[in-house]
Enzyme design. Structure first.
Site, short mmCIF file in Angstrom:
data_model
loop_
_atom_site.label_atom_id
_atom_site.label_comp_id
_atom_site.label_asym_id
_atom_site.label_seq_id
_atom_site.Cartn_x
_atom_site.Cartn_y
_atom_site.Cartn_z
N GLU A 171 0.81 -1.23 0.00
CA GLU A 171 0.00 0.00 0.00
C GLU A 171 0.84 1.27 0.00
O GLU A 171 0.47 2.28 0.62
CB GLU A 171 -0.95 0.00 1.19
CG GLU A 171 -2.03 -1.06 1.10
CD GLU A 171 -3.05 -0.99 2.22
OE1 GLU A 171 -2.94 -0.10 3.10
OE2 GLU A 171 -3.97 -1.83 2.23
N GLU A 277 -5.86 -8.65 0.36
CA GLU A 277 -6.50 -8.18 1.60
C GLU A 277 -7.96 -7.93 1.29
O GLU A 277 -8.29 -7.15 0.38
CB GLU A 277 -5.87 -6.89 2.14
CG GLU A 277 -4.51 -7.07 2.78
CD GLU A 277 -4.02 -5.80 3.48
OE1 GLU A 277 -4.86 -5.02 3.99
OE2 GLU A 277 -2.80 -5.59 3.52
#
Length: 497
Positions: A171, A277
């Site tokens: 991320e 995720e």
């Protein structure tokens, strides 16, 4: 409400078992007090919780991602190897609390071996360097007379671990991340990391950071697509509103299709999607927890409505099995966990039971499946005070997936009635397959969509099964219910599309 399902005896694709993967991070009680708890009376000699270990084995975890997540961006793997008593205690400045480093690379690999999972390691792009990543790869995978391979052997692990999956960063598109950078900066780092890591061990596969942002993802694919094997996408949803939660699975489907179209447009057809995720997350705010407690736990409670979202995700992943090669629930224990623990007890959430039904009672071959059902439109705000919103025009009240298990010669039909209040009369057509006379039906439901399991009542929402006659052409599927129908076959299926 009525629906129609036609099952065709034609094999239309292969479903990777990796879509049923999981993720653990040094966050709250996910690892310490969850997976690994040396002080628990339920721990084995390695410090692993035996009850959790057995629960994870039951759902055949195929791939496990570690050490993060956000934690990975500031993690130095050498802090977590060697004798435990000599490992440094450090501040976990990503999630708060103290990191003891008693669970490190060797413990993670042992845990993966114990549950039968492929390890998936995420290297740091925040405080980490290319040298550090290469040293970690050497430590794990090489059998050479060199410093880090010899270090592994010195610590009692003579055979290489042969870790196949390596994520480069996490991320880094977000300002909350250690190592935040632009797409172009990330793509160049990724290209270098992937090129040198694959030169050291050509057998590995590289997972790139995707941002669910076409501009970012196109930059990564165009600049580094040739040296990667997966590009990731993360999705968290959920709301107090039932339909906002279950409908989010179909928003996820749109985002996965968009990413697949970007891969196709760049002609990087070898690249698969790693949906590494995903979960329901809306009740626990990490900023509030950090401010009030000094540590983030994210112990989100889960109910039947959240489990039906998970069931919808698996129906979507079955349909998109040609492009989605891996998925990882975030996370496995306690922190957004499908399993909850106390010192001497464990609870399996409804989401865990969805994994159980799909892993153990559906197949790996996708079959042709035509579904006709009513739909609804929705405008939803979800995930922590409306940070993620979506609008969809045609969300199905009913959805299904047909699969085949060649090892047992069994067809499985997974069906979900997402309607909160009405049963669904489902006309099922098996005329194109050699179905037997009796099947086994597995059902997950509860009187209330907000019902969940806790330590006082751990079995409010659990699967039940019964035999059903397959001579019937219509079945009444209760509201807010997941069914998986196993159909033994009395002959072979047709060809492949």
């Amino acid at each position: 409400m009525n629906a129609h399902v036609k099952v065709w005896g034609v094999k239309t694709g292969t479903i990777s078992p990796l879509i049923y993967g999981h993720f653990i991070e040094h966050l709250g009680r996910c690892i310490y007090g969850g997976v690994f708890d040396e002080d628990s009376p339920l721990a084995d000699s390695s410090g692993f919780r035996k009850d959790v270990l057995e629960a994870v084995r039951r759902i055949k975890c195929p791939v496990l991602r570690w050490p993060g997540g956000n934690f990975a961006s500031a993690y130095h793997w050498e802090d977590g190897i060697g004798p435990r008593e000599r490992r440094p205690k450090l501040i976990n400045y990503v999630w708060g609390g103290i990191e003891t480093n008693r669970f490190g690379t060797d413990e993670f690999i042992e845990y993966c071996r114990r549950i039968g999972a492929e390890p998936y390691l995420a290297v740091s792009l925040g405080t980490g360097t290319l040298d550090e990543a290469l040293h970690w790869l050497e430590y794990c995978n090489l059998d050479t007379p060199t410093k880090y391979a010899e270090m592994r052997k010195t610590f009692g692990h003579p055979e290489p671990y042969r870790v196949k999956y390596w994520g480069v960063g996490n991320e880094v598109y977000g300002p909350w991340q250690v190592g935040h950078c632009s797409a172009r900066e990330y793509a160049e780092k990724l290209r270098q990391f992937a090129m040198f890591m694959k030169a050291l061990d050509p057998s590995i596969q590289i997972i790139a950071v995707g941002a669910d942002d076409p501009e970012w993802d196109l930059t990564v694919l165009k600049h580094a697509g040739k040296v990667i094997d997966f590009i990731s996408i993360h999705q968290y949803h959920g709301s107090e509103d039932y339909y906002e939660t279950v409908a989010a699975a179909y928003y996820v489907e749109e985002r996965l299709k968009l990413l697949a179209s970007l891969i196709k447009s760049t002609r990087m057809d070898h690249v698969k999607i790693a949906f590494d995720e995903w979960n329901v997350w809306y009740q626990v705010d990490p900023e509030e927890e950090a401010r009030e407690k000094g540590i983030v736990y994210l112990e989100e409670p889960y109910t039947l409505k959240d489990a039906l979202f998970a069931a919808g995700i698996f129906l979507v992943l079955h349909r998109l099995s040609d492009v989605v090669g891996m998925a990882n629930l975030a996370q496995m224990v306690n922190a957004l966990g499908m399993i909850k623990t106390q010192k001497d007890a464990m609870v399996l959430t409804p989401i865990y039971h969805v994994f159980d039904l799909f892993v153990n009672h559906t197949g790996t071959v996708r079959l042709g499946c035509e579904v006709l059902a009513d739909s609804y439109a929705i405008r939803a705000k979800s995930f922590l005070k409306g940070r993620s919103s979506f609008a969809l025009e045609r969300v199905p009240y009913f959805d299904a997936s047909a699969t085949y298990d060649p090892s047992r010669n069994v067809l499985s039909l997974a069906m979900v009635n997402f309607h909160r209040d009405e049963p669904c009369e489902v006309a099922v057509d098996f005329s194109d397959v050699p179905a037997g006379k009796e099947g086994q039906l597995f059902e997950l439901t509860a009187p209330d969509v907000l019902a969940g399991n806790d330590f006082a009542s751990p079995n409010r929402v659990v699967p039940v099964s019964r035999a059903v006659a397959l001579s019937e052409s219509s079945y009444s599927l209760p509201p807010h219910t997941l069914w998986v129908l196993e159909v033994p076959l009395e002959g072979t299926l047709g060809g492949t599309v």
